[in-house]
Write a protein that holds these residues in place. Structure first.
Motif, mmCIF file in Angstrom:
data_model
loop_
_atom_site.group_PDB
_atom_site.id
_atom_site.type_symbol
_atom_site.label_atom_id
_atom_site.label_comp_id
_atom_site.label_asym_id
_atom_site.label_seq_id
_atom_site.Cartn_x
_atom_site.Cartn_y
_atom_site.Cartn_z
ATOM 1 N N GLU A 174 0.833 -1.210 0.000
ATOM 2 C CA GLU A 174 0.000 0.000 0.000
ATOM 3 C C GLU A 174 0.863 1.252 0.000
ATOM 4 O O GLU A 174 0.598 2.208 -0.731
ATOM 5 N N THR A 183 1.067 4.171 -2.836
ATOM 6 C CA THR A 183 0.858 5.583 -2.520
ATOM 7 C C THR A 183 2.079 6.413 -2.914
ATOM 8 O O THR A 183 1.941 7.535 -3.418
ATOM 9 N N TYR A 192 -1.508 -1.598 -5.301
ATOM 10 C CA TYR A 192 -2.780 -1.604 -4.576
ATOM 11 C C TYR A 192 -3.516 -2.930 -4.768
ATOM 12 O O TYR A 192 -4.151 -3.437 -3.838
ATOM 13 N N SER A 207 -1.980 -5.361 -2.436
ATOM 14 C CA SER A 207 -2.322 -4.993 -1.072
ATOM 15 C C SER A 207 -3.757 -5.393 -0.714
ATOM 16 O O SER A 207 -4.005 -5.990 0.335
ATOM 17 N N TRP A 236 -3.970 -1.124 8.810
ATOM 18 C CA TRP A 236 -3.466 -0.956 7.441
ATOM 19 C C TRP A 236 -3.384 0.526 7.071
ATOM 20 O O TRP A 236 -2.356 0.995 6.596
ATOM 21 N N SER A 237 -4.462 1.238 7.319
ATOM 22 C CA SER A 237 -4.466 2.658 6.940
ATOM 23 C C SER A 237 -3.607 3.489 7.894
ATOM 24 O O SER A 237 -2.911 4.410 7.457
ATOM 25 N N GLY A 266 0.114 2.614 7.282
ATOM 26 C CA GLY A 266 0.395 3.127 5.938
ATOM 27 C C GLY A 266 0.509 4.635 5.913
ATOM 28 O O GLY A 266 1.392 5.200 5.248
#
Length: 116
Positions: A21, A25, A47, A50, A70-71, A74
């Motif tokens: 991820e 990004t 992505y 991921s 994850w977010s 990340g």
């Protein structure tokens, strides 16, 4: 059908999903508004990997914990790449906010260990 992972495997796969991820990004930035071919294509590849890995992990850890970790991780790693590689400003507020995200991720990890 995706394999069912045990809890330690799920956390390991989630870590790999986070790396993909962050790579995707980072390619967003490198693509210069999708005007450069290879970084633009790599966004979708990274992505895709991921999200596929996340699909395996949510069966073991649950979608709430997986998505938040994850977010959150990340976000912090992407911010670090921005500060170190792209020379974006690292203000005190940004650093404190990233620290709060890290604390939240540790809390979610701890809560999932007590349930699993």
């Amino acid at each position: 059908m995706l394999p069912l992972l045990n809890v330690p495997q799920a956390w390991s796969v989630l870590a790999v999903a986070i790396v993909f991820e962050v790579a995707g990004t980072t390619c967003l930035r490198l693509s210069e508004g999708l005007s450069r071919l290879w970084p633009s294509l790599l966004i979708f590849a990274f992505y895709g990997v991921s999200f596929s890995l996340n699909a395996m992990v949510v069966r073991t850890l649950g979608v709430g914990v997986v998505y938040a970790v994850w977010s959150g991780v990340g976000t912090v790693l992407t911010a670090l790449i921005g500060y170190l590689w792209f020379k974006e400003p690292a203000t005190a507020l940004k650093l404190v906010s990233a620290g709060l995200i890290v604390m939240g991720v540790f809390g979610l990890h701890a809560s999932s260990r007590s349930v699993a």
